[in-house]
Design a protein around this motif. Structure first.
Motif, PDB file in Angstrom:
ATOM      1  N   THR A  34     -11.502  -2.261  -6.272  1.00  0.00           N
ATOM      2  CA  THR A  34     -12.163  -1.848  -7.530  1.00  0.00           C
ATOM      3  C   THR A  34     -11.674  -2.648  -8.730  1.00  0.00           C
ATOM      4  O   THR A  34     -11.772  -2.202  -9.877  1.00  0.00           O
ATOM      5  CB  THR A  34     -11.890  -0.360  -7.777  1.00  0.00           C
ATOM      6  N   LYS A  35     -11.126  -3.837  -8.494  1.00  0.00           N
ATOM      7  CA  LYS A  35     -10.660  -4.643  -9.625  1.00  0.00           C
ATOM      8  C   LYS A  35     -11.817  -5.017 -10.560  1.00  0.00           C
ATOM      9  O   LYS A  35     -11.622  -5.238 -11.752  1.00  0.00           O
ATOM     10  CB  LYS A  35      -9.981  -5.916  -9.111  1.00  0.00           C
ATOM     11  N   SER A  36     -12.961  -5.067  -9.924  1.00  0.00           N
ATOM     12  CA  SER A  36     -14.140  -5.423 -10.748  1.00  0.00           C
ATOM     13  C   SER A  36     -14.758  -4.198 -11.414  1.00  0.00           C
ATOM     14  O   SER A  36     -15.752  -4.304 -12.122  1.00  0.00           O
ATOM     15  CB  SER A  36     -15.194  -6.120  -9.879  1.00  0.00           C
ATOM     16  N   GLY A  37     -14.158  -3.018 -11.147  1.00  0.00           N
ATOM     17  CA  GLY A  37     -14.704  -1.780 -11.720  1.00  0.00           C
ATOM     18  C   GLY A  37     -14.301  -1.607 -13.179  1.00  0.00           C
ATOM     19  O   GLY A  37     -13.685  -2.481 -13.805  1.00  0.00           O
ATOM     20  N   SER A  38     -14.585  -0.444 -13.684  1.00  0.00           N
ATOM     21  CA  SER A  38     -14.316  -0.149 -15.104  1.00  0.00           C
ATOM     22  C   SER A  38     -12.827   0.038 -15.323  1.00  0.00           C
ATOM     23  O   SER A  38     -12.069   0.311 -14.394  1.00  0.00           O
ATOM     24  CB  SER A  38     -15.062   1.122 -15.520  1.00  0.00           C
ATOM     25  N   ARG A  39     -12.406  -0.109 -16.547  1.00  0.00           N
ATOM     26  CA  ARG A  39     -10.996   0.069 -16.894  1.00  0.00           C
ATOM     27  C   ARG A  39     -10.560   1.501 -16.639  1.00  0.00           C
ATOM     28  O   ARG A  39      -9.430   1.751 -16.226  1.00  0.00           O
ATOM     29  CB  ARG A  39     -10.787  -0.273 -18.371  1.00  0.00           C
ATOM     30  N   ALA A  40     -11.428   2.466 -16.882  1.00  0.00           N
ATOM     31  CA  ALA A  40     -11.079   3.873 -16.678  1.00  0.00           C
ATOM     32  C   ALA A  40     -10.788   4.150 -15.207  1.00  0.00           C
ATOM     33  O   ALA A  40      -9.816   4.846 -14.860  1.00  0.00           O
ATOM     34  CB  ALA A  40     -12.208   4.778 -17.174  1.00  0.00           C
ATOM     35  N   GLU A  41     -11.620   3.590 -14.320  1.00  0.00           N
ATOM     36  CA  GLU A  41     -11.399   3.798 -12.883  1.00  0.00           C
ATOM     37  C   GLU A  41     -10.103   3.128 -12.435  1.00  0.00           C
ATOM     38  O   GLU A  41      -9.323   3.684 -11.644  1.00  0.00           O
ATOM     39  CB  GLU A  41     -12.582   3.241 -12.090  1.00  0.00           C
ATOM     40  N   ASN A  42      -9.891   1.914 -12.944  1.00  0.00           N
ATOM     41  CA  ASN A  42      -8.674   1.190 -12.574  1.00  0.00           C
ATOM     42  C   ASN A  42      -7.425   1.935 -13.051  1.00  0.00           C
ATOM     43  O   ASN A  42      -6.415   1.993 -12.356  1.00  0.00           O
ATOM     44  CB  ASN A  42      -8.696  -0.215 -13.172  1.00  0.00           C
ATOM     45  N   LYS A  43      -7.499   2.478 -14.262  1.00  0.00           N
ATOM     46  CA  LYS A  43      -6.370   3.215 -14.803  1.00  0.00           C
ATOM     47  C   LYS A  43      -6.068   4.448 -13.965  1.00  0.00           C
ATOM     48  O   LYS A  43      -4.896   4.761 -13.679  1.00  0.00           O
ATOM     49  CB  LYS A  43      -6.662   3.610 -16.252  1.00  0.00           C
ATOM     50  N   LYS A  44      -7.143   5.142 -13.564  1.00  0.00           N
ATOM     51  CA  LYS A  44      -6.969   6.356 -12.752  1.00  0.00           C
ATOM     52  C   LYS A  44      -6.318   6.033 -11.408  1.00  0.00           C
ATOM     53  O   LYS A  44      -5.386   6.710 -10.948  1.00  0.00           O
ATOM     54  CB  LYS A  44      -8.309   7.035 -12.546  1.00  0.00           C
ATOM     55  N   LEU A  45      -6.801   4.948 -10.790  1.00  0.00           N
ATOM     56  CA  LEU A  45      -6.224   4.558  -9.502  1.00  0.00           C
ATOM     57  C   LEU A  45      -4.761   4.143  -9.662  1.00  0.00           C
ATOM     58  O   LEU A  45      -3.904   4.436  -8.815  1.00  0.00           O
ATOM     59  CB  LEU A  45      -7.032   3.405  -8.889  1.00  0.00           C
ATOM     60  N   LEU A  46      -4.469   3.438 -10.730  1.00  0.00           N
ATOM     61  CA  LEU A  46      -3.094   2.999 -10.969  1.00  0.00           C
ATOM     62  C   LEU A  46      -2.153   4.188 -11.170  1.00  0.00           C
ATOM     63  O   LEU A  46      -1.036   4.205 -10.648  1.00  0.00           O
ATOM     64  CB  LEU A  46      -3.064   2.093 -12.205  1.00  0.00           C
ATOM     65  N   GLU A  47      -2.619   5.178 -11.926  1.00  0.00           N
ATOM     66  CA  GLU A  47      -1.804   6.375 -12.149  1.00  0.00           C
ATOM     67  C   GLU A  47      -1.549   7.125 -10.837  1.00  0.00           C
ATOM     68  O   GLU A  47      -0.436   7.603 -10.571  1.00  0.00           O
ATOM     69  CB  GLU A  47      -2.483   7.288 -13.169  1.00  0.00           C
ATOM     70  N   GLU A  48      -2.577   7.215 -10.002  1.00  0.00           N
ATOM     71  CA  GLU A  48      -2.413   7.877  -8.712  1.00  0.00           C
ATOM     72  C   GLU A  48      -1.413   7.130  -7.823  1.00  0.00           C
ATOM     73  O   GLU A  48      -0.591   7.731  -7.120  1.00  0.00           O
ATOM     74  CB  GLU A  48      -3.765   7.993  -8.001  1.00  0.00           C
ATOM     75  N   MET A  49      -1.525   5.794  -7.894  1.00  0.00           N
ATOM     76  CA  MET A  49      -0.623   4.986  -7.072  1.00  0.00           C
ATOM     77  C   MET A  49       0.828   5.155  -7.535  1.00  0.00           C
ATOM     78  O   MET A  49       1.759   5.248  -6.726  1.00  0.00           O
ATOM     79  CB  MET A  49      -1.039   3.523  -7.139  1.00  0.00           C
ATOM     80  N   ILE A  50       1.030   5.208  -8.870  1.00  0.00           N
ATOM     81  CA  ILE A  50       2.386   5.388  -9.407  1.00  0.00           C
ATOM     82  C   ILE A  50       2.953   6.741  -8.985  1.00  0.00           C
ATOM     83  O   ILE A  50       4.109   6.855  -8.582  1.00  0.00           O
ATOM     84  CB  ILE A  50       2.365   5.252 -10.948  1.00  0.00           C
ATOM     85  N   ARG A  51       2.125   7.791  -9.086  1.00  0.00           N
ATOM     86  CA  ARG A  51       2.593   9.125  -8.673  1.00  0.00           C
ATOM     87  C   ARG A  51       2.953   9.137  -7.183  1.00  0.00           C
ATOM     88  O   ARG A  51       3.941   9.739  -6.773  1.00  0.00           O
ATOM     89  CB  ARG A  51       1.515  10.173  -8.976  1.00  0.00           C
ATOM     90  N   ALA A  52       2.106   8.453  -6.404  1.00  0.00           N
ATOM     91  CA  ALA A  52       2.380   8.402  -4.963  1.00  0.00           C
ATOM     92  C   ALA A  52       3.682   7.679  -4.680  1.00  0.00           C
ATOM     93  O   ALA A  52       4.481   8.087  -3.818  1.00  0.00           O
ATOM     94  CB  ALA A  52       1.223   7.726  -4.228  1.00  0.00           C
ATOM     95  N   GLN A  53       3.946   6.593  -5.403  1.00  0.00           N
ATOM     96  CA  GLN A  53       5.193   5.859  -5.215  1.00  0.00           C
ATOM     97  C   GLN A  53       6.406   6.702  -5.627  1.00  0.00           C
ATOM     98  O   GLN A  53       7.463   6.661  -4.983  1.00  0.00           O
ATOM     99  CB  GLN A  53       5.151   4.550  -6.013  1.00  0.00           C
ATOM    100  N   GLU A  54       6.236   7.457  -6.725  1.00  0.00           N
ATOM    101  CA  GLU A  54       7.325   8.325  -7.166  1.00  0.00           C
ATOM    102  C   GLU A  54       7.614   9.417  -6.141  1.00  0.00           C
ATOM    103  O   GLU A  54       8.773   9.721  -5.835  1.00  0.00           O
ATOM    104  CB  GLU A  54       6.975   8.944  -8.524  1.00  0.00           C
ATOM    105  N   ASP A  55       6.529  10.015  -5.604  1.00  0.00           N
ATOM    106  CA  ASP A  55       6.715  11.037  -4.556  1.00  0.00           C
ATOM    107  C   ASP A  55       7.396  10.440  -3.326  1.00  0.00           C
ATOM    108  O   ASP A  55       8.273  11.064  -2.711  1.00  0.00           O
ATOM    109  CB  ASP A  55       5.362  11.635  -4.166  1.00  0.00           C
ATOM    110  N   LEU A  56       6.958   9.202  -2.987  1.00  0.00           N
ATOM    111  CA  LEU A  56       7.543   8.548  -1.821  1.00  0.00           C
ATOM    112  C   LEU A  56       9.028   8.281  -2.024  1.00  0.00           C
ATOM    113  O   LEU A  56       9.849   8.511  -1.127  1.00  0.00           O
ATOM    114  CB  LEU A  56       6.795   7.243  -1.549  1.00  0.00           C
ATOM    115  N   GLN A  57       9.392   7.832  -3.218  1.00  0.00           N
ATOM    116  CA  GLN A  57      10.792   7.579  -3.502  1.00  0.00           C
ATOM    117  C   GLN A  57      11.617   8.863  -3.447  1.00  0.00           C
ATOM    118  O   GLN A  57      12.738   8.887  -2.940  1.00  0.00           O
ATOM    119  CB  GLN A  57      10.919   6.924  -4.889  1.00  0.00           C
ATOM    120  N   GLU A  58      11.024   9.938  -3.975  1.00  0.00           N
ATOM    121  CA  GLU A  58      11.711  11.245  -3.945  1.00  0.00           C
ATOM    122  C   GLU A  58      11.940  11.700  -2.506  1.00  0.00           C
ATOM    123  O   GLU A  58      13.022  12.198  -2.169  1.00  0.00           O
ATOM    124  CB  GLU A  58      10.879  12.270  -4.715  1.00  0.00           C
TER     125      GLU A  58
END
Length: 288
Positions: A42-66
């Motif tokens: 979705t790199k070619s998608g809208s900034r809002a979609e990209n931001k949402k995916l990025l936030e989800e990925m960060i939360r997932a990484q934080e959960d994984l680290q925990e």
């Protein structure tokens, strides 16, 4: 053992927690991978979609680290519990070895005691048979407290007030000495006893102490002269009138009190050696 069961139960719980955490980690890693793919797609998608995916990925990484941190913590705790369990098992093995050693020594003591008791019983039989002809002449043979007591009334051994052994008494002492000279593991105590009448004699015999000692010494010397008994196993002692076996109020009672007692005691050095040097140390109170 109760403490070991608690540690083992805790280890089972930790193992289950580790398995659950590993499963969660696997799911989180897969979810993170899916997010990465989604982000690439979705790199070619809208900034809002990209931001949402990025936030989800960060939360997932934080959960994984925990979860990974939690997994490491559980593994450290599991290793600690394993070390505690190994220490407890080693301690239990040491206690079991000590108990086994103690039980072995107890069995040795019991066998040695039984052997001594059997030897004393056989010796009593030999002494009784050897002195059978003197049974009705004031002589008795008894076994008490692991010892053999040969009691001879003074009338069998000595004339009144004398320390010279008469012929009949010598015969009894010779028969007894023949039995005792073949025994290697006994000690022989010869005790002289008198009645309570005051000694009226003169010379070297001043009182009943003197008379009892001189009579016991005479018996010891005569037995040594008529056998191959070793002097070091013999002891002569005088009790005077102070250990009566009957009342001194009657002639019959006085006759019983005027006696020589020959006490045969088994050598217990082996028993004492086991008790003093070979028994395991007392188990610590907390291990009993």
């Amino acid at each position: 053992e109760e403490e070991m069961e608690k540690v083992a139960t805790k280890m089972e719980q930790l193992s289950a927690d580790i398995k659950t955490t590993e499963e969660q980690n696997a799911r989180l890693k897969q979810y993170n991978a899916d997010l990465q793919k989604s982000l690439e797609a979705t790199k070619s998608g809208s900034r809002a979609e990209n931001k949402k995916l990025l936030e989800e990925m960060i939360r997932a990484q934080e959960d994984l680290q925990e979860k990974e941190d939690r997994l490491k913590e559980l593994e450290r705790e599991l290793n600690q519990r394993e070390a505690e369990l190994n220490a407890l098992e080693a301690k239990l093995d040491e206690k079991d070895n000590a108990l086994a050693e103690r039980e072995q020594k107890v069995r040795e003591l019991q066998e040695l005691l039984k052997s001594k008791d059997d030897a004393v019983r056989r010796l009593k039989e030999k002494v009784t048979n050897a002195l059978l002809g003197f049974k009705d002449k004031g002589l008795t043979v008894e076994q008490r407290n692991g010892r053999i007591y040969v009691s001879m009334e003074a009338k069998l051994l000595f004339p009144s007030g004398s320390t010279d052994i008469d012929p009949e008494g010598k015969k009894a002492l010779v028969e007894l000495a023949k039995v005792l000279e073949t025994q290697n593991d006994i000690t022989v105590m010869v005790e002289g006893h008198t009645d309570a009448d005051k000694l009226s004699g003169t010379g070297c015999l001043k009182d009943n102490w003197d008379l009892s000692v001189m009579r016991s010494t005479a018996v010891v010397k005569y037995m040594l002269s008529q056998s191959s008994m070793k002097p070091e196993v013999l002891t002569a002692a005088g009790r005077g009138e102070f250990l009566p076996v009957a009342e001194n109020a009657t002639p019959a009672g006085k006759a019983k009190n005027r006696r020589i007692e020959i006490i045969l005691t088994p050598n217990l050095d082996q028993l004492f050696e086991i008790l003093d040097n070979e028994m395991p140390d007392e188990l610590p109170e907390e291990e009993k």
